[in-house]
Write a protein that holds these residues in place. Structure first.
Motif, short mmCIF file in Angstrom:
data_model
loop_
_atom_site.label_atom_id
_atom_site.label_comp_id
_atom_site.label_asym_id
_atom_site.label_seq_id
_atom_site.Cartn_x
_atom_site.Cartn_y
_atom_site.Cartn_z
N LYS A 152 19.86 3.27 14.23
CA LYS A 152 20.26 2.78 15.56
C LYS A 152 20.79 3.90 16.45
O LYS A 152 20.63 3.87 17.67
CB LYS A 152 21.32 1.67 15.43
N GLU A 153 21.43 4.90 15.86
CA GLU A 153 21.94 6.02 16.65
C GLU A 153 20.80 6.82 17.26
O GLU A 153 20.87 7.26 18.40
CB GLU A 153 22.82 6.92 15.79
N TRP A 154 19.72 7.02 16.49
CA TRP A 154 18.56 7.74 17.00
C TRP A 154 17.95 6.98 18.17
O TRP A 154 17.60 7.57 19.18
CB TRP A 154 17.52 7.92 15.90
N TYR A 155 17.85 5.66 18.04
CA TYR A 155 17.28 4.85 19.11
C TYR A 155 18.14 4.94 20.38
O TYR A 155 17.60 5.09 21.48
CB TYR A 155 17.15 3.40 18.68
N ALA A 156 19.45 4.89 20.23
CA ALA A 156 20.34 4.97 21.39
C ALA A 156 20.21 6.33 22.07
O ALA A 156 20.17 6.41 23.31
CB ALA A 156 21.78 4.72 20.97
N PHE B 250 0.82 -1.21 0.00
CA PHE B 250 0.00 0.00 0.00
C PHE B 250 0.85 1.26 0.00
O PHE B 250 0.35 2.36 0.20
CB PHE B 250 -0.94 0.00 1.21
N GLY B 251 2.15 1.12 -0.20
CA GLY B 251 3.04 2.26 -0.25
C GLY B 251 3.58 2.62 1.13
O GLY B 251 3.33 1.94 2.12
N GLY B 252 4.30 3.70 1.20
CA GLY B 252 4.87 4.15 2.46
C GLY B 252 6.29 3.68 2.63
O GLY B 252 6.81 2.87 1.87
N THR B 253 6.92 4.21 3.64
CA THR B 253 8.29 3.84 3.96
C THR B 253 8.41 3.58 5.45
O THR B 253 7.55 3.98 6.23
CB THR B 253 9.27 4.96 3.57
N THR B 254 9.48 2.94 5.84
CA THR B 254 9.74 2.72 7.25
C THR B 254 10.35 3.99 7.82
O THR B 254 11.30 4.54 7.25
CB THR B 254 10.72 1.55 7.43
N PRO B 255 9.84 4.50 8.95
CA PRO B 255 10.38 5.74 9.51
C PRO B 255 11.85 5.62 9.90
O PRO B 255 12.32 4.54 10.25
CB PRO B 255 9.51 5.97 10.75
N LYS B 256 12.54 6.74 9.85
CA LYS B 256 13.96 6.77 10.20
C LYS B 256 14.15 6.41 11.68
O LYS B 256 15.17 5.84 12.06
CB LYS B 256 14.53 8.16 9.92
N THR B 257 13.17 6.73 12.51
CA THR B 257 13.30 6.45 13.94
C THR B 257 13.36 4.95 14.23
O THR B 257 13.85 4.55 15.28
CB THR B 257 12.13 7.06 14.72
N ILE B 258 12.90 4.14 13.31
CA ILE B 258 12.97 2.69 13.50
C ILE B 258 14.26 2.13 12.92
O ILE B 258 14.87 1.23 13.49
CB ILE B 258 11.74 2.01 12.84
N THR B 259 14.69 2.66 11.78
CA THR B 259 15.86 2.09 11.10
C THR B 259 17.19 2.64 11.61
O THR B 259 18.22 1.98 11.46
CB THR B 259 15.77 2.36 9.59
#
Length: 79
Positions: A41-45, A30-39
């Motif tokens: 690792k530095e943002w997550y840390a 259905f389109g869309g992309t995976t958000p950067k906050t999930i992909t």
């Protein structure tokens, strides 16, 4: 005899659910992309470090049903 039909139906329904989930969520039909906050690792840390740095404040433990526990304290008002 009926157990094999129940088990077969459960296995089949889990297989169909897995395939549909994979097609919709991973292949993004259905389109869309995976958000950067999930992909990223530095943002997550960084987010986890900030979350762990927050001060924790809380009140005393709460008994959900004090009548059944019979360990509550009744405070009298001194007027």
């Amino acid at each position: 005899m009926p157990a094999k039909y129940i088990i077969g139906s459960l296995v089949g329904s889990f297989a169909i659910a897995y395939v549909v989930d994979n097609i919709i969520a991973d292949q993004k039909i259905f389109g869309g992309t995976t958000p950067k906050t999930i992909t990223d690792k530095e943002w997550y840390a960084a987010a986890d470090k900030q979350f762990q740095a927050w001060p924790r404040t809380a009140g005393p433990p709460v008994v959900m049903n004090p009548i059944s526990r019979q360990n509550f304290i009744v405070k009298t008002s001194d007027s």
